[in-house]
Design a protein around this motif. Structure first.
Motif, short mmCIF file in Angstrom:
data_model
loop_
_atom_site.label_atom_id
_atom_site.label_comp_id
_atom_site.label_asym_id
_atom_site.label_seq_id
_atom_site.Cartn_x
_atom_site.Cartn_y
_atom_site.Cartn_z
N GLY A 35 31.64 28.27 41.69
CA GLY A 35 33.04 28.51 41.27
C GLY A 35 33.72 29.52 41.87
N ALA A 36 34.50 29.21 42.85
CA ALA A 36 35.04 30.42 43.77
C ALA A 36 36.58 30.56 43.75
CB ALA A 36 34.68 30.05 45.23
N GLY A 37 37.19 30.38 42.22
CA GLY A 37 38.39 30.67 42.05
C GLY A 37 38.61 32.30 41.80
N SER A 38 39.74 32.69 41.21
CA SER A 38 40.01 34.14 41.09
C SER A 38 38.86 34.65 39.99
CB SER A 38 41.11 34.22 40.54
OG SER A 38 41.58 33.79 39.21
N ILE A 39 38.47 33.94 39.33
CA ILE A 39 37.42 34.49 38.11
C ILE A 39 36.25 34.72 38.71
CG2 ILE A 39 36.24 34.10 36.08
CD1 ILE A 39 38.72 32.90 34.95
N GLY A 40 35.83 33.85 39.50
CA GLY A 40 34.39 33.87 40.11
C GLY A 40 34.36 34.83 41.13
N ARG A 41 35.51 35.10 41.98
CA ARG A 41 35.58 36.20 42.89
C ARG A 41 35.44 37.62 42.25
NH1 ARG A 41 36.22 34.69 48.01
NH2 ARG A 41 36.72 32.47 48.36
N ARG A 42 36.15 37.52 40.95
CA ARG A 42 36.07 38.99 40.40
C ARG A 42 34.94 39.09 39.99
NH1 ARG A 42 37.18 43.84 40.19
NH2 ARG A 42 37.64 44.81 38.37
N ILE A 43 33.81 38.20 39.47
CA ILE A 43 32.64 38.41 39.08
C ILE A 43 31.79 38.73 40.31
CG2 ILE A 43 30.55 37.05 38.35
CD1 ILE A 43 32.42 35.15 36.76
N ALA A 44 31.88 38.16 41.43
CA ALA A 44 31.24 38.63 42.48
C ALA A 44 31.48 39.95 42.88
CB ALA A 44 31.83 37.79 43.87
N THR A 45 32.73 40.48 42.62
CA THR A 45 33.14 41.96 43.05
C THR A 45 32.22 42.96 42.01
OG1 THR A 45 35.08 41.47 43.73
CG2 THR A 45 35.03 43.65 43.08
N LEU A 46 32.32 42.49 40.83
CA LEU A 46 31.55 43.22 39.95
C LEU A 46 29.98 43.20 40.39
CD1 LEU A 46 33.16 42.88 36.49
CD2 LEU A 46 33.64 44.56 38.25
N ILE A 47 29.44 42.08 40.53
CA ILE A 47 27.94 42.13 40.89
C ILE A 47 27.87 42.96 41.98
CG2 ILE A 47 26.35 40.51 41.96
CD1 ILE A 47 26.77 40.08 38.91
N THR A 48 28.57 42.89 42.87
CA THR A 48 28.33 43.87 44.17
C THR A 48 28.36 45.18 43.92
OG1 THR A 48 29.44 42.03 45.59
CG2 THR A 48 29.37 44.28 46.48
N ALA A 49 29.36 45.68 42.82
CA ALA A 49 29.54 47.18 42.62
C ALA A 49 27.87 47.60 41.87
CB ALA A 49 30.55 47.21 41.24
N PHE A 50 27.43 46.57 41.24
CA PHE A 50 26.03 46.96 40.55
C PHE A 50 24.77 46.71 41.60
CE2 PHE A 50 28.42 46.42 36.66
CZ PHE A 50 27.79 46.91 35.64
N GLY A 51 25.21 46.46 42.90
CA GLY A 51 24.02 46.30 43.89
C GLY A 51 23.43 45.02 43.90
N GLY A 52 24.20 44.16 43.28
CA GLY A 52 23.59 42.64 43.24
C GLY A 52 24.11 41.92 44.55
N LEU A 53 23.55 40.74 44.90
CA LEU A 53 23.91 40.07 46.19
C LEU A 53 24.47 38.70 45.63
CD1 LEU A 53 20.42 40.96 47.73
CD2 LEU A 53 22.63 42.12 47.99
N PRO A 54 25.81 38.65 45.42
CA PRO A 54 26.43 37.45 45.16
C PRO A 54 26.67 36.18 46.51
CG PRO A 54 28.19 39.17 45.56
CD PRO A 54 26.95 39.62 45.83
N THR A 55 26.58 35.07 45.94
CA THR A 55 26.79 33.87 46.98
C THR A 55 27.66 33.01 46.14
OG1 THR A 55 24.75 33.98 48.08
CG2 THR A 55 25.94 31.80 48.18
N LEU A 56 28.98 32.87 46.78
CA LEU A 56 30.02 32.00 46.09
C LEU A 56 29.72 30.78 46.29
CD1 LEU A 56 33.23 34.18 46.40
CD2 LEU A 56 32.26 33.36 44.40
#
Length: 301
Positions: A138-159
């Motif tokens: 899910g790459a809507g606005s919520i999915g993208r916000r989740i990806a931003t936070l995952i990145t902030a924690f050092g995770g590697l998100p794929t949308l």
């Protein structure tokens, strides 16, 4: 122009030409002037009855939801009524809860709570978001916000999106990504295409010891298939939504110690009222000026 709005938003500033009828959010206490209503704001997380009232509003032109999802409203829509959702209002809150569910499972917070005064017995090295491969369906606005936070924690998100575009991959070719994921987050809208999307076949692609997070709708995940996987201990889960909802207290999912369940509270924060107020005031101002409001739903959702 008359708007019917829940009491929780009786404080909003109305533009010239729009007057408000306030109701307490309970469909059993609707006002008598429904035939005058042209704009309707159903109460947040109310029952299905809040949409039944639409049939009693012959002059209705605008239906402004306080939710991002529109699945419950769609069956009640008719020709001549424009539907707007609350895209953007719940992004931060739902992303926060997603991180909370992930950390609760990864860091063993749930196990420590269950252990109570024996909490030190749960002390061990555990996985982290840092370096984790996180697939977000899910790459809507919520999915993208989740990806931003995952990145902030050092995770590697794929949308992952329906058709794949720009910085996302298409769902029908995401098997390899899922098979290599540490965490899979589900945040798609509920439609005829996504109902039952996360089934036995999808769950079987997830690696051993991986984590499924569902902050979408309960019906997107096949509950029986999820239970089979988590009860075996092969994967774990953090879910804010269930099917059925609420989940019966006797349902065996409650007994799975590798599952964290929250009662559909993804958007239930104090920030909701601030952001929803901003959206309502903006859209009402646009309507009063004869402009198109934000978040109009057009075509397939």
């Amino acid at each position: 122009m008359q708007i019917l709005i829940p009491h929780a938003f009786s404080h909003i500033k109305l533009p010239n030409g729009i007057s408000a009828t306030i109701f307490d959010g309970d469909v059993d206490e609707l006002p008598p002037n429904l035939d005058e209503i042209e704009i309707y704001v159903p109460s947040y997380m109310g029952g299905d009855g809040i949409y039944n009232a639409i049939d009693k509003m012959p002059r209705l032109k605008w239906l402004q939801l306080l939710t991002a999802g529109i699945d419950r409203a769609l069956p009640f829509m008719r020709e001549g009524v424009t539907l707007c959702n609350a895209k953007g209002v719940h992004d931060d809150a739902t992303a926060e809860l997603t991180i909370a569910l992930i950390l609760t499972r990864l860091r063993g917070i749930d196990a420590t709570i269950r252990a109570k005064n024996q909490g030190w017995s749960t002390r061990k090295t555990r996985p982290s978001i840092f370096g984790a491969k996180v697939t977000i369906i899910g790459a809507g606005s919520i999915g993208r916000r989740i990806a931003t936070l995952i990145t902030a924690f050092g995770g590697l998100p794929t949308l992952v999106s329906k058709g794949g575009h720009n910085d996302t991959i298409a769902f029908n070719v995401c098997e390899e990504v899922v098979r290599n994921s540490d965490i899979v987050v589900v945040v798609v809208p509920l439609t005829s295409e996504t109902k039952g999307l996360i089934d036995a076949n999808f769950l079987a692609m997830m690696p051993n010891n991986s984590l499924l997070i569902n902050v979408a709708r309960g019906e997107v995940v096949v509950t029986a298939d999820l239970y089979k996987e988590v009860s075996s201990g092969r994967i774990s889960a953090g879910i804010d939504v269930t099917d059925p909802e609420p989940l019966d207290p006797s349902h065996p999912l409650w007994e799975c110690e590798n599952v964290v369940i929250t009662p559909h509270v993804g958007g239930a924060t104090k920030s909701f009222y601030i952001k929803a107020t901003e959206l309502l005031e903006d859209n009402l101002a646009r309507i009063s000026r004869g402009e198109t409001p934000k978040n109009v739903i057009e075509g397939s959702y």
